[in-house]
Scaffold this active site. Structure first.
Site, short mmCIF file in Angstrom:
data_model
loop_
_atom_site.label_atom_id
_atom_site.label_comp_id
_atom_site.label_asym_id
_atom_site.label_seq_id
_atom_site.Cartn_x
_atom_site.Cartn_y
_atom_site.Cartn_z
N LYS A 86 0.29 -1.03 -0.45
CA LYS A 86 0.24 -0.32 0.05
C LYS A 86 0.92 1.57 -0.48
O LYS A 86 1.85 1.51 1.05
CB LYS A 86 -1.23 0.40 1.15
CG LYS A 86 -2.06 -1.06 1.64
CD LYS A 86 -2.79 -1.36 2.69
CE LYS A 86 -1.91 -1.39 3.50
NZ LYS A 86 -2.53 -1.22 5.27
N THR A 99 -8.14 10.08 9.11
CA THR A 99 -7.90 8.08 8.16
C THR A 99 -7.55 6.78 9.49
O THR A 99 -6.83 6.33 8.96
CB THR A 99 -6.65 8.00 7.14
OG1 THR A 99 -5.29 9.12 7.90
CG2 THR A 99 -7.11 9.56 6.15
N GLY A 150 -7.54 3.35 10.76
CA GLY A 150 -8.35 2.65 10.79
C GLY A 150 -8.37 2.24 8.97
O GLY A 150 -9.10 1.02 8.76
N THR A 151 -7.22 3.12 8.45
CA THR A 151 -7.81 2.79 6.92
C THR A 151 -6.88 1.36 6.34
O THR A 151 -7.98 0.72 5.72
CB THR A 151 -6.83 3.34 6.36
OG1 THR A 151 -5.84 3.75 6.99
CG2 THR A 151 -7.23 5.01 6.12
N GLY A 152 -6.21 0.99 7.55
CA GLY A 152 -5.65 -0.71 7.19
C GLY A 152 -6.71 -1.83 6.80
O GLY A 152 -6.79 -2.33 6.52
N CYS A 153 -7.51 -1.63 8.33
CA CYS A 153 -8.54 -2.32 9.01
C CYS A 153 -9.25 -2.54 8.15
O CYS A 153 -10.16 -3.22 7.59
CB CYS A 153 -8.83 -1.88 10.42
SG CYS A 153 -7.89 -1.67 11.68
#
Length: 278
Positions: free
Chosen positions: A188, A220, A222-225
């Site tokens: 990412k 932003t 929690g974007t990965g979750c």
């Protein structure tokens, strides 16, 4: 006698998706973000909690891991009754819990495992000790996809911080991880190298770029979750890996673009953005 016609339940089914991760009491990341994402993406969400955290938009104040026995019991309860069509793995902070997860994935032959390796934050802070990192990489062979950010891809490749600083370097890092672990890898880009562009490398040699729109929004958390849960949800519904990633990124982009503004730090996104009146 009543003239009313009794209501009868209509039997329906939904693909089920399990998230194995930590809990975020502020609701922006972890289990809470995963379940919101799964609901929004049209699947039935389930959870196995690895740790309880006290956190908010300004940071993490405390973490308490569950015991291996209770994590084992949660996983057995889910896999023996409502077998998930996909499993998302997020924060797991110690090697004993990682071993429990690996045992369950093998025992139940879990399909469509998506692992977000929460090892290094976007700012470069290491979140796991070396022993736990080594245990986590042992799960990669059981996964269909792992989704490291650039700092995590650098650690996994044994590179110095800042070494992945071009699009070619991102692609090369993803391909090396595929060769080493045998699963597909989505590196990412975030906002530091190639805007919001991500690159997927697959075991068959396929390499796909997913171009993302840069959105000027500091909230932003929690974007990965959210992205990994959206991808797992799409895989559970039978999408191809490339299609699942594309749909997952579109969902994430909408959640960021909605412009939710809560808290005093990096706030959460709006996981229900599709349902808001514009």
């Amino acid at each position: 006698m009543s003239d009313e016609t009794p209501l009868h339940a209509v039997t329906t089914t939904l693909p089920a998706v399990l998230t194995i991760a930590g809990s975020d009491c502020s609701g922006g990341a972890g289990i809470q973000a995963d379940l919101k994402t799964m609901l929004a993406c049209g699947v039935y969400g389930m959870s196995a909690i690895t740790s309880i955290t006290a956190q908010n938009t300004q940071g993490v104040n405390a973490v308490e891991d569950v015991s291996p026995d209770i994590l084992t019991a949660q996983l057995d309860a889910v896999y023996t009754d409502i077998p998930p069509a996909a499993t998302k793995i997020g924060m797991v902070s110690n090697a004993r819990l990682i071993a429990v997860i690996g045992d369950a994935l093998r025992k139940y032959q879990a399909p469509n495992v998506v692992l977000d390796p929460v090892m290094v934050s976007s700012s470069g802070t290491r979140l796991l000790d070396k022993h736990a990192e080594n245990a986590l990489t042992g799960l990669f062979a059981l996964c269909r996809l792992i989704t490291p950010n650039i700092p995590e891809a650098e650690v996994l490749n044994g590179l110095d911080t800042g070494a992945i600083n071009t699009a070619d370097a991102m692609a090369e890092a993803a391909q090396r991880l595929v060769s080493q672990y045998g699963c597909a890898v989505l590196v990412k880009g975030g906002h530091s190298v190639q805007g919001a562009n991500d690159v997927l490398a697959e075991p068959d040699g396929n390499l796909v770029w997913f171009r993302g729109e840069h959105i000027d929004n500091p909230n932003t958390h929690g974007t990965g979750c959210t992205l990994s849960s959206a991808i797992a949800s799409a895989l559970a519904q039978g999408e191809t890996l490339s299609s699942a990633i594309r749909d997952g990124k579109a969902y994430l982009t909408g959640a960021i673009a909605a412009g939710l503004n809560l808290g005093h730090g990096s706030g959460p996104m709006d996981h229900a953005w599709q349902w808001r009146e514009r």
